[in-house]
Scaffold this motif. Structure first.
Motif, PDB file in Angstrom:
ATOM      1  N   GLY A 162      22.076  61.186 -20.290  1.00 16.54           N
ATOM      2  CA  GLY A 162      22.390  63.117 -20.928  1.00 16.54           C
ATOM      3  C   GLY A 162      22.939  63.808 -20.484  1.00 16.54           C
ATOM      4  N   GLY A 163      22.969  64.530 -19.350  1.00 10.52           N
ATOM      5  CA  GLY A 163      23.723  64.553 -18.345  1.00 10.52           C
ATOM      6  C   GLY A 163      25.069  65.001 -18.788  1.00 10.52           C
ATOM      7  N   MET A 164      25.685  63.659 -18.013  1.00  7.70           N
ATOM      8  CA  MET A 164      26.924  62.890 -17.761  1.00  7.70           C
ATOM      9  C   MET A 164      27.329  63.392 -19.206  1.00  7.70           C
ATOM     10  N   ILE A 165      26.966  63.545 -20.520  1.00  8.35           N
ATOM     11  CA  ILE A 165      27.713  63.177 -22.310  1.00  8.35           C
ATOM     12  C   ILE A 165      27.394  65.075 -22.075  1.00  8.35           C
ATOM     13  N   ARG A 166      26.951  65.759 -22.001  1.00  3.81           N
ATOM     14  CA  ARG A 166      27.112  66.835 -22.229  1.00  3.81           C
ATOM     15  C   ARG A 166      27.497  67.448 -21.236  1.00  3.81           C
ATOM     16  N   ILE A 174      20.998  65.199 -28.578  1.00  8.68           N
ATOM     17  CA  ILE A 174      21.184  64.119 -27.602  1.00  8.68           C
ATOM     18  C   ILE A 174      19.404  63.711 -27.662  1.00  8.68           C
ATOM     19  N   GLN A 175      19.029  62.344 -27.966  1.00 14.68           N
ATOM     20  CA  GLN A 175      17.516  62.720 -27.696  1.00 14.68           C
ATOM     21  C   GLN A 175      16.647  61.434 -26.841  1.00 14.68           C
ATOM     22  N   HIS A 176      15.987  62.197 -26.274  1.00 18.04           N
ATOM     23  CA  HIS A 176      16.443  60.570 -25.253  1.00 18.04           C
ATOM     24  C   HIS A 176      14.419  59.859 -25.273  1.00 18.04           C
ATOM     25  N   PHE A 177      14.088  58.865 -25.773  1.00 24.70           N
ATOM     26  CA  PHE A 177      12.572  58.552 -25.695  1.00 24.70           C
ATOM     27  C   PHE A 177      11.905  57.983 -23.742  1.00 24.70           C
ATOM     28  N   ILE A 178      11.422  58.483 -23.870  1.00 26.68           N
ATOM     29  CA  ILE A 178      11.158  57.292 -22.313  1.00 26.68           C
ATOM     30  C   ILE A 178       9.478  56.647 -22.555  1.00 26.68           C
ATOM     31  N   HIS A 179       9.661  54.875 -22.666  1.00 26.99           N
ATOM     32  CA  HIS A 179       8.875  54.625 -22.914  1.00 26.99           C
ATOM     33  C   HIS A 179       7.366  54.183 -21.686  1.00 26.99           C
ATOM     34  N   ILE A 180       7.804  54.435 -20.510  1.00 22.79           N
ATOM     35  CA  ILE A 180       7.319  54.112 -19.525  1.00 22.79           C
ATOM     36  C   ILE A 180       6.523  55.023 -19.227  1.00 22.79           C
ATOM     37  N   PRO A 181       5.074  56.112 -18.992  1.00 21.91           N
ATOM     38  CA  PRO A 181       4.811  57.103 -18.542  1.00 21.91           C
ATOM     39  C   PRO A 181       5.146  58.349 -17.589  1.00 21.91           C
ATOM     40  N   TRP A 182       4.901  59.056 -17.061  1.00 21.53           N
ATOM     41  CA  TRP A 182       5.336  59.951 -16.559  1.00 21.53           C
ATOM     42  C   TRP A 182       4.681  60.913 -15.071  1.00 21.53           C
ATOM     43  N   PRO A 183       4.439  60.314 -14.144  1.00 17.03           N
ATOM     44  CA  PRO A 183       3.179  60.497 -13.587  1.00 17.03           C
ATOM     45  C   PRO A 183       4.025  62.281 -12.961  1.00 17.03           C
ATOM     46  N   ASP A 184       2.649  62.815 -12.686  1.00 13.04           N
ATOM     47  CA  ASP A 184       2.551  63.516 -12.239  1.00 13.04           C
ATOM     48  C   ASP A 184       3.593  64.835 -10.489  1.00 13.04           C
ATOM     49  N   PRO A 185       3.861  65.918  -9.924  1.00 11.76           N
ATOM     50  CA  PRO A 185       4.720  66.256 -10.069  1.00 11.76           C
ATOM     51  C   PRO A 185       4.797  65.419  -8.437  1.00 11.76           C
ATOM     52  N   ASP A 186       2.983  65.349  -8.279  1.00 13.32           N
ATOM     53  CA  ASP A 186       2.943  65.365  -6.183  1.00 13.32           C
ATOM     54  C   ASP A 186       3.710  63.888  -6.256  1.00 13.32           C
ATOM     55  N   LEU A 203      17.750  64.275 -17.966  1.00 17.53           N
ATOM     56  CA  LEU A 203      16.623  64.887 -19.293  1.00 17.53           C
ATOM     57  C   LEU A 203      16.742  65.851 -19.794  1.00 17.53           C
ATOM     58  N   LEU A 204      17.394  67.066 -18.960  1.00 15.79           N
ATOM     59  CA  LEU A 204      17.500  68.106 -19.635  1.00 15.79           C
ATOM     60  C   LEU A 204      19.023  68.619 -19.963  1.00 15.79           C
ATOM     61  N   GLY A 205      19.898  67.555 -20.064  1.00 19.31           N
ATOM     62  CA  GLY A 205      20.981  67.446 -20.686  1.00 19.31           C
ATOM     63  C   GLY A 205      20.915  67.356 -21.798  1.00 19.31           C
ATOM     64  N   CYS A 206      19.344  66.880 -22.569  1.00 18.40           N
ATOM     65  CA  CYS A 206      19.628  65.934 -23.687  1.00 18.40           C
ATOM     66  C   CYS A 206      18.604  67.643 -24.770  1.00 18.40           C
ATOM     67  N   ASP A 207      18.916  66.958 -25.694  1.00 12.05           N
ATOM     68  CA  ASP A 207      18.190  67.982 -26.894  1.00 12.05           C
ATOM     69  C   ASP A 207      16.771  67.838 -26.861  1.00 12.05           C
ATOM     70  N   ILE A 208      16.024  66.571 -27.010  1.00 11.53           N
ATOM     71  CA  ILE A 208      14.704  66.325 -27.239  1.00 11.53           C
ATOM     72  C   ILE A 208      14.382  65.102 -26.052  1.00 11.53           C
ATOM     73  N   VAL A 209      13.677  65.557 -25.755  1.00 13.25           N
ATOM     74  CA  VAL A 209      12.986  64.336 -24.598  1.00 13.25           C
ATOM     75  C   VAL A 209      11.226  63.928 -25.262  1.00 13.25           C
ATOM     76  N   GLY A 210      11.811  62.278 -25.330  1.00 17.42           N
ATOM     77  CA  GLY A 210       9.937  62.081 -25.592  1.00 17.42           C
ATOM     78  C   GLY A 210       9.839  61.433 -24.898  1.00 17.42           C
ATOM     79  N   PHE A 211       7.928  61.006 -25.262  1.00 20.17           N
ATOM     80  CA  PHE A 211       7.106  60.133 -24.385  1.00 20.17           C
ATOM     81  C   PHE A 211       6.295  59.661 -25.465  1.00 20.17           C
TER      82      PHE A 211
END
Length: 498
Positions: A162-166, A174-186, A203-211
């Motif tokens: 996404g960032g490379m395209i941007r 650009i929308q990016h959907f993530i099918h798997i869990p996203w763990p906590d920052p630590d 991922l912040l290169g996208c307009d929408i990030v979906g979970f």
């Protein structure tokens, strides 16, 4: 649409002719169901020799977009064709196991992972350049459209794209959907700063990030706040402000195509399996259906069954535990080791309880990949055990709820994304609680029939109501709204998907 695995695979025959076979995966089914009338292109990695040869032929002939013949596919294709070494590093080192294990909390952190010079080489010579290849191919595909198309990226293999395209196409949608869990920052600190920052910024290169669920969306925002210093988070409105742009963070719980699942479950191929599957049943039947990989928690499920038989010997000889298991990612050592451990656990339980006189073995494993066979088996369970450690969603629970014919009870992990939708009518268990899972199995097998019927009916209605078309259309609606806010393209019916 861009994903590691595409909607079709090609085979080249001795006479040079190509045939294409459409995949049956959830993403292909989901997108196919709702893209009628849209102009759609799919960019994917060339997975087979036939894919690579078909891509080479297209390049030689100046064929920008490949049209798969002899399939029901509604997509045109472009293939990404990395070297085998680059693909191995991108997929078998970074994507799996490094990112997959991290995002499922699977690393034994006192011992692993070790980020070695081989890992860094795989990142810099595999994951980064293959993501760049995807971005390049997506941009070529975008140039085939009259208007700015919607770009929908899928999952953890393409975090940087996404960032490379941007960078090269600032007005891209650009929308990016993530099918798997996203763990906590630590937990993301297991990755070096360069890697985790690149993932967040990609991922912040996208307009929408979906979970899949709100918890994962919230964890992503926490992670950005921790590791992207120049961003600001609006938790109330679920968005991230970064470099003059607003990135929406949303959740879209994926489901199944109920009509397609039923069609397959009652197809001639599925009915053929019903001739021999009853030899595996007993007075009571427990079923699980999984890929053989650690996040599915298969071994603890068997331990819970062992404990159930120990605590309730009256069920011995009367209950069979059927495990339909598909070997997965056998190129990755951790997956091979887990499959070996699973087989050893089954052997010990069968040795402990098997009845030589009657031939009863409590655990029976059916190995291999056959979706019609899986659905045929799902019709007959009394208990469906889904005790994954953590899952983005877990569609097995939804498939079982839809087509089971015995008012079967679902024992469902709190770690499965499906718990958000199905938790009220399933029996919920903590994934590490072997004793609690054993008790849930007993509760399910002794539940009064009227309660079983009530729970099963409500589960089925829930799945029918929120099927996969809702999942995809919700994404398109948010994309159209976001496009209207930013560049004035508000008509979802005219959306072109690349």
């Amino acid at each position: 649409m861009a994903s590691n695995r595409g909607p079709v695979s090609f085979t080249q025959h001795a006479d040079g002719r190509f045939t294409a076979r459409q995949g049956s995966g959830g993403l292909v089914t989901a997108v196919s169901a709702v893209l009628q009338g849209h102009q759609a292109t799919w960019i994917a990695a060339a997975m087979t020799d036939g894919d690579r040869e078909r891509a080479r032929q297209a390049e030689d002939a100046g064929e920008t977009l490949i049209t798969p013949d002899e399939t029901e596919s509604r997509f045109k294709l472009r293939f990404v064709v990395p070297t085998q070494e680059a693909y191995h590093d991108y997929y078998n080192v970074i994507s799996n196991p490094l990112l997959w294990f991290l995002q499922h909390y699977l690393w034994d952190t006192p011992r692993s992972p070790d980020i070695t010079h081989e890992t860094w080489a795989a990142w810099r010579e595999g994951y980064v350049p293959v993501n760049q290849m995807f971005a390049d191919e997506i941009i070529i595909a975008c140039e085939q459209f009259d208007r700015e198309p919607v770009i929908m990226l899928q999952d953890y293999q393409l975090y940087l794209a996404g960032g490379m395209i941007r960078e090269r196409r600032p007005n891209a949608i650009i929308q990016h959907f993530i099918h798997i869990p996203w763990p906590d920052p630590d937990y993301w600190r297991l990755l070096p700063k360069e890697m985790r920052t690149a993932i967040c910024e990609g991922l912040l290169g996208c307009d929408i990030v979906g979970f899949q669920i709100p918890d994962h969306a919230r964890s992503f925002m926490y992670t950005c706040e921790a590791y992207v210093p120049d961003c600001s988070i609006d938790y109330a409105n679920k968005c991230v402000q970064w470099r003059g742009r607003t990135i929406q963070v949303r959740h879209y719980p994926i489901s199944i195509d109920a009509e397609a699942v039923r069609r397959t479950a009652y197809s001639q191929e599925a009915r053929a399996y019903e001739r021999y599957l009853p030899t595996h049943w007993n007075e009571f039947t427990i079923l699980r259906v999984d890929r053989a990989e650690p996040s599915k928690n298969i071994i603890r499920g068997f331990h819970a069954f062992d404990r159930f038989l120990e605590a309730h010997p009256e069920f011995q000889n009367r209950v069979n535990f059927i495990a339909v298991t598909q070997p997965s990612r056998m190129d990755v050592a951790e997956y091979r080791d887990y499959l070996d451990d699973t087989s050893a656990t089954v052997g010990r339980i069968n040795a402990k309880y098997a009845n030589v006189e009657t031939g009863w073995q409590p655990v029976q494993v059916i190995m291999g990949e056959s979706y019609p066979r899986v659905l045929a088996a799902m019709k007959w369970y009394d208990v469906l055990l889904v005790n994954s450690i953590i899952d983005g969603m877990n569609l097995v629970a939804k498939e079982g709820a839809l087509i089971n014919e015995r008012s079967g009870v679902i024992v469902l992990s709190e770690g499965a994304g499906a718990a958000m939708q199905l938790g009220n009518e399933a029996l919920m268990v903590s994934p590490a609680d072997v004793e609690g899972t054993a008790e849930a199995i007993y509760q399910a097998l002794t539940m009064p029939i009227r309660e079983r019927q009530r729970r099963a009916r409500r589960l089925r209605h829930s799945v029918e109501r929120d099927d996969v078309s809702i999942w995809f259309r919700d994404q398109l609606a948010d994309i159209a709204e976001d496009a209207a806010d930013h560049i004035g393209q508000a008509e979802p019916t005219g959306t072109q998907v690349a």
